[in-house]
Write a protein that holds these residues in place. Sequence first.
Motif, short mmCIF file in Angstrom:
data_model
loop_
_atom_site.label_atom_id
_atom_site.label_comp_id
_atom_site.label_asym_id
_atom_site.label_seq_id
_atom_site.Cartn_x
_atom_site.Cartn_y
_atom_site.Cartn_z
N THR A 67 -6.70 -1.68 13.71
CA THR A 67 -5.41 -1.95 13.07
C THR A 67 -4.29 -1.41 13.94
O THR A 67 -4.32 -0.27 14.36
CB THR A 67 -5.37 -1.29 11.68
OG1 THR A 67 -6.47 -1.77 10.91
CG2 THR A 67 -4.06 -1.62 10.96
N THR A 69 8.02 -12.65 9.95
CA THR A 69 6.88 -12.12 9.19
C THR A 69 6.03 -13.21 8.52
O THR A 69 4.80 -13.20 8.63
CB THR A 69 7.38 -11.14 8.12
OG1 THR A 69 8.21 -10.19 8.79
CG2 THR A 69 6.25 -10.42 7.44
N MET A 124 0.84 -1.20 0.00
CA MET A 124 0.00 0.00 0.00
C MET A 124 0.87 1.25 0.00
O MET A 124 1.98 1.24 0.52
CB MET A 124 -0.87 0.03 1.27
CG MET A 124 -2.06 -0.90 1.24
SD MET A 124 -2.89 -0.87 2.85
CE MET A 124 -3.84 0.64 2.72
N PHE A 180 0.96 -6.12 7.06
CA PHE A 180 1.19 -5.45 5.77
C PHE A 180 2.00 -4.18 5.96
O PHE A 180 2.12 -3.65 7.07
CB PHE A 180 -0.14 -5.15 5.08
CG PHE A 180 -1.09 -4.31 5.91
CD1 PHE A 180 -1.85 -4.90 6.91
CD2 PHE A 180 -1.21 -2.95 5.69
CE1 PHE A 180 -2.72 -4.14 7.69
CE2 PHE A 180 -2.07 -2.18 6.46
CZ PHE A 180 -2.83 -2.79 7.46
N THR A 181 2.55 -3.72 4.85
CA THR A 181 3.40 -2.53 4.89
C THR A 181 2.75 -1.41 4.09
O THR A 181 2.14 -1.66 3.05
CB THR A 181 4.78 -2.84 4.26
OG1 THR A 181 5.20 -4.09 4.76
CG2 THR A 181 5.80 -1.80 4.64
N GLN A 201 2.08 -14.07 9.09
CA GLN A 201 1.09 -14.08 8.00
C GLN A 201 0.33 -15.39 7.97
O GLN A 201 -0.89 -15.43 7.83
CB GLN A 201 1.79 -13.91 6.63
CG GLN A 201 2.31 -12.53 6.37
CD GLN A 201 1.19 -11.52 6.15
OE1 GLN A 201 0.09 -11.68 6.66
NE2 GLN A 201 1.48 -10.46 5.41
N THR A 214 4.66 -0.68 9.24
CA THR A 214 4.15 -2.05 9.26
C THR A 214 2.95 -2.10 10.19
O THR A 214 3.01 -1.56 11.30
CB THR A 214 5.23 -3.01 9.80
OG1 THR A 214 6.45 -2.75 9.11
CG2 THR A 214 4.83 -4.47 9.58
N LYS A 248 -6.29 -7.98 6.78
CA LYS A 248 -5.15 -7.94 5.88
C LYS A 248 -3.93 -8.67 6.41
O LYS A 248 -2.93 -8.78 5.72
CB LYS A 248 -4.75 -6.47 5.62
CG LYS A 248 -5.78 -5.65 4.87
CD LYS A 248 -5.33 -4.19 4.92
CE LYS A 248 -6.38 -3.23 4.43
NZ LYS A 248 -6.51 -3.20 2.97
#
Lengths: 471, 496
Positions: free
Chosen positions: A83, B392, A1, A106-107, B396, A97, A103
């Motif tokens: 979030t 990470t 994003m 995510f970054t 996930q 991050t 989601k």
Amino acid sequence: MKTELLIIGGGPAGMAAALSAYEQGIRDILIVERDRELGGILNQCIHNGFGLHTFKEELTGPEYAARYVAQIEEKEIPCLLNTMVTDLQGGNPCKVTAMNKEKGLFTIEAQAVVLAMGCREKPRGAMNIAGSRPAGIYAAGTAQYFVNREGMLPGKEIVIVGSGDIGLIMARRMTLQGAKVKMVAEIMPYSGGLRRNIVQCLDDYGIPLKLNHTVVEIHGKDRVTGVTVARVDENLKPIADSEEFVSCDTVLFSCGLIPENELSKAAGADMDSVTKGPVVNARLQTTAEGIFACGNVLHVHDLVDNVSKEAKQAGYYAAEYIRNREKDFGEVVRPKIPEKTKCVLPEGRDASKTLICIGCPVGCLITVEEGKDGELSIKGNTCKKGESYARSEVTAPKRMITSFIKVENGTSKVVSVKTDGEIPKDKINACMEEIKNAGCVAPVSVGDVLVKNVAGTGINIVATANVAGNN
Amino acid sequence: MCNRVEQDRDFDVLIIGAGVCGSSIARELSRKELKIAVLEKETDICEGTSKANSGIVHAGYDAKPGTLKAKLNVQGSRMMKQLSEELDFAYRKNGAMVLCMDEKDKEKLEELKQRGITNGVEKLQILDRQQILNMEPSVNPEVVSALYAPSSAVVCPFELTIALAENAAVNGAEFFLSTEVTDVIKEGKGFCVKTSKGDFYTKAVINAAGVYADKIHNMVSGKADRISITPRKGEYLLYDKAVGNMVSSTLFQLPTALGKGILVTPTVHGNLITGPTAQDCEDKDVTPTSQEGIAQIQKKALQSIANVPSGQVITSFAGLRAHGESGDFMIGQVTGVPGFFDVAGIESPGLSCAPAIGVYVADLVNDYMPAADKAGFVAKRKGIPHMANLPTEEKQRLILSNPAYGNVICRCEMVTEGEILDAIYRPLGATTTDGVKRRTRAGMGRCQSGFCLPKVIEILARELKVEETHIRKASGDSFYLLEEDSQLSLEGGEEI
């Protein structure tokens, strides 16, 4: 994003910064908020007294927040709720991050970031208060959350440690909910709260404020059974033979706030040991590239109005930075920290003659004397509001009441409410009784009348927050 | 007569106490074809001495050679790393230094080293001032020398105990919580164990009741053989993770004429901890900290590190050591009572010894009533994933498997809803906020549960299908939220 401006925190600071950047022409803005809604801690501050500077009227916390939320919605500024930002790196672009249910991890790359994470309360442990560790020990703000957001009762017999504004506000709040507040113990010779809160939160309900006193030990195995309170000497050390046992089932701590700077530190921003926030320049820019800070994460503010004002600047400068990429940090400018309120009440004040105005945070001392002709002579007030307050206080004292009403089928169990005008002081109990017995069904909007003509006062109980239906 | 209501109250071995010893013994015994019960009076495992201590795996130089303490410490310390891999709990070999602040005391340091060598401790070494400061720059520069024990380690005492108990449960040991033993009566070839939840019958009893081991022992022993356990309180201060790296080794102080010193150590999770004090007390139930204790720790810590970060304290707590009269552990069959085994007087280095105590006691039981090895014993356990520490990709993967792993509940320790659900649904799952805290660290951070407490209560109530007013901190009447029209002292102790 990717986004131009990312704002961490959707409380008063984050929202004001976003709106200000929008005004400056930035359209690609994203607010990341860890809670399920915008507004931050204001949502649990259901008492009134916010917004005199910003909106020129007294609002409750949720109302103040709702006004900003409405603007965010109107401008369609996107928000990621629920979030959590877990890491932050400054640079061009900044790398954020974050994590949420939908989601995952995510970054987000942002041209600039505004830190607006707010602050947290000092826990009991940080005060080095001895004793056992039973249930019933809360930070005042945690208890405030339980009462105001969930409609729960965290205790019935309460001792409050520290007389910061949250402690004072909670003394009144717990009393209105039917608890007995035994005392507020303040280690300093003065209260850390506003003068008007001493009057409307303690004096109104006969709650003793014990200056130069602290809790030295907490008792109880499963649940708190009491505390040992002691007077302290000039070095703030407890005086042994002054110890006194006070029975209670709950201890609330209101001993100060600490800016929440885990992310600022992760980003490598230099920290200021005085403000406990990041070091900034005149543009509220931190030493980490592209990262700005405002609100209680920068330093603990006394009024939310000042948070909004500062955040507006931060949004402005972040927008300017996105346009010009001015990299030169320039000089460090420490934000002006308002001098810690030293609320000293005049010794031997005759409360019937020397009043403390509750009209605004200044808390003017007003003397009222009745002339031979029955005319009242009012002195000491610095505005017209003070005069009318004093007149009413000596003839027919009135107060605004805030509380919550249970909601059915809503996204929240309760909705905060207030009297839409002041009611006579002697009607407070009757008013609370009606509020406690009332209920409503979601959706509820700010301003909705939930109880008409409460306690026969002609005043209505209105919602101060929006609660959506639970579909 | 043993009035056991149900047939399934018949056991081969009944262990009293679900602390680190009881749990370790239960796990070792669960390798055998034995029907095992573990009785615990609190609502959760790890609620007594095992929950409040230094979390140190001592190298083993301290105990007097020839004692059980010395033998089991060195064994336990050697077993701990492998155990941490089998049972997936945090363990870090960080080494320990015994600091000597006075030239005159150097001899004592040498004596300590010799004692360690006799006990079988490996790689002991005397360091000089410069070597110490090179390794630990925060140490008080007035230090003269130190004994260095590289095999010393840190563990999380909750994780260790819970891991042992969970694994024992998975292997068939039955845990009865909120079940307080009120009497033990010899009956036939075994024992009738009377409890707050009815009678149990068992062939053998293991008394691992910590500070109450005397009470249990004295239920069966002859008058002349009675024992007494003195609760010896130790207070601690726990500091923010921001100062957790001030030291990397565990720093002890060489005992001097002024008494035994205190330790300064990083915890396995990266906080800093100082303590303990040592004070004999009467009360075995409540463990308050004291103004004097806190002041004493702060003062004594200054001898080890010059800059004690007093402003970074996040909590203080106290625990009880189960001090026996003999000074050594009292482990073995009680005289004249075949089948009744004491595991009593387990004070420091009890945590370090726990793995070895498990094996030692299992051997005693096996000699008394031999049993076949259990086919299908599961030695491995997978712990609750700690999102904060995962790479990470693993994060996930977990969030994809269950979105609750993406919902942060405790912001200080970055504990997610998924981890809290794990804590609730595991074998011997959490039913209290303390239970969640010890399994996940939610509420253990710098705000000390200020923000996450309401959320943890909400999750517990939702998952256990009870009202939030029924959620407790721990045992008894430790409810957080009160009913508006009820008296506080609710009927406590009922399981939820």
